[in-house]
Design an enzyme around this catalytic site. Sequence first.
Site, mmCIF file in Angstrom:
data_model
loop_
_atom_site.group_PDB
_atom_site.id
_atom_site.type_symbol
_atom_site.label_atom_id
_atom_site.label_comp_id
_atom_site.label_asym_id
_atom_site.label_seq_id
_atom_site.Cartn_x
_atom_site.Cartn_y
_atom_site.Cartn_z
ATOM 1 N N GLU A 60 9.677 1.729 10.776
ATOM 2 C CA GLU A 60 10.753 2.711 10.582
ATOM 3 C C GLU A 60 10.091 4.072 10.674
ATOM 4 O O GLU A 60 9.354 4.469 9.770
ATOM 5 C CB GLU A 60 11.384 2.566 9.190
ATOM 6 N N GLU A 80 10.451 16.676 14.832
ATOM 7 C CA GLU A 80 10.872 16.403 13.458
ATOM 8 C C GLU A 80 10.182 17.426 12.543
ATOM 9 O O GLU A 80 8.951 17.509 12.513
ATOM 10 C CB GLU A 80 10.450 14.984 13.076
ATOM 11 N N CYS A 132 14.095 10.505 6.820
ATOM 12 C CA CYS A 132 13.976 10.174 8.246
ATOM 13 C C CYS A 132 15.315 10.207 8.989
ATOM 14 O O CYS A 132 15.367 10.595 10.143
ATOM 15 C CB CYS A 132 13.285 8.827 8.411
ATOM 16 N N LYS A 157 0.892 -1.178 0.000
ATOM 17 C CA LYS A 157 0.000 0.000 0.000
ATOM 18 C C LYS A 157 0.923 1.219 0.000
ATOM 19 O O LYS A 157 1.407 1.649 1.049
ATOM 20 C CB LYS A 157 -0.897 -0.029 1.241
#
Length: 497
Positions: free
Chosen positions: A269, A400, A303, A194
Amino acid sequence: MSTTHEIEILDSVATFLAREHQHFIGNAWRPSVEGKRIDIKDPGTAKKLSEVAAGGSTEIDLAVKTAKTAFYDGDWARTKPLERTALMNRLADLIEENIDEIAQIESLDGGNPVQSIHHVDIPMAVAGLRSMAGWTDKVAGDTPLSAPQGGGLSYVLRQPVGVAGIITPWNAPFLMVINKIAPALAVGCTCVIKPAELAPLTALKIAELSKEAGFPDGVINVVTGYGQIAGQALVDHPDVNKISFTGSTQVGKSILQSAAATMKRVTLELGGKSPIIVFADADIDKASAAIAREICFKAGQFCAAGTRLYVEKNIEADFVSSLASHLGEVRAGHGLSPETQMGPVISEKQLNRIAGIVERAVEEGHEILCGGSRAPGDGYYMQPTLIRAASNEAEIMEEEIFGPVLCYATFDGGDLENILSMANNTRYGLSSKVWTMNVRTMHEMVKRLEAGQVVINGGGGDVRLPFGGFKESGVGRENGLEGVLSYTEVKAVSIGY
Ligand code: NAD
């Protein structure tokens, strides 16, 4: 910085974009039952680029059943390890043969510069796929040297986990899909992918190439759709044995909770706020150039990016001036322009979020040393930005940002405990970077930084190394042997004579 919109698209890319994309299930294209569609935008122009089908639980259910049948009953179930190796290498060959087309589609879909997709993402994906293709006949359990008490034989059998649900983000869409399917295929799992609704196109290209490579029906399936609908249906499906997810920590936590209902295996992750520590003995030019490149790589939407910089006090002036000058030289623009070093961010929502965080930083008294604003252009462009944080507890040092925004503070080089506690003062733990020529400092940092990855003096990536995070940056590891084993179950076998 300047933006440019001179776009030359390959004929094959134009044909691909104009296609009425459907889901890929059992080696065939299938429409959504309800016929819903999702518009896909080019983040570099904010214009519609293509559209894909919006799948839901019906399409996910069909894809999972197809993948389950392929896992237990189809040609794939009878495939020998070295036949899987050949199929995976054939897919890698086809990716290389189609690299120009894939790089353009990926660049238009996610905004990243075509040059860096061509030279970084796709070669890494191909190397990862070929490396994983070498594991097919090497994954083994153990057999104790001596017989168990009472005689007989005991051993450990490793088997593929079954149907793997693969949920990927938009920042490196092509690489993420390949990174996740490669270990799954190596051990004999089947996959339902997906992809992110913001950048799903190269997942469909992978599906097309997998059929051409000769993968049997049902081994690789792709259902496009929204995360909360199609993604959630995949996570909830009882016949999915494992979920491998890359994306936000928030969604990762909700997946972990949902997966508990069926006790699925989960690899996550997630986000990061990775520290970069520059000691006074570092090579200033090399470090500042590399740090500037890294924060602009994928416009900071990466990331493992180093986004929280700590510079030793006595080199602050020289280092920051070198860093600001490198950031000022970055050529930003549309991803398809060969000159572009940094593309747009993925969406208007993401741009507003990044700009909002920078505006709040100014209001709170943090100092902007470079950039700080949206950049001109029809798409979603943000200037490379450098901010001197007034405190290590500021939002910009903790959250972040996922944009080209680098925030920094200084530290006293004589106090390793202090810099370690500043660097480790985060809920994340994905990556960390250190610049020093002192071997003792290097090893102390490697040992004590709380992160799944430590990069010293700009060391390059290696697809064979495990990748994943400590703390809220995730669960489990991808790549390398750890990544392969995460797609297996362990069975303890005892045979009496
Ligand atoms: P997201 O986590 O919402 O989406 C990632 C993937 O998860 C997409 O495929 C999405 O459709 C799917 N998803 C969303 N909700 C789901 C659910 N309930 N169940 C199953 N799947 C679901 O990420 P985003 O909204 O695209 O980005 C938001 C933030 O996430 C970014 O600002 C950034 O901080 C972070 N992010 C991190 C990474 C990374 O590589 N770690 C990648 C993308 C985004």
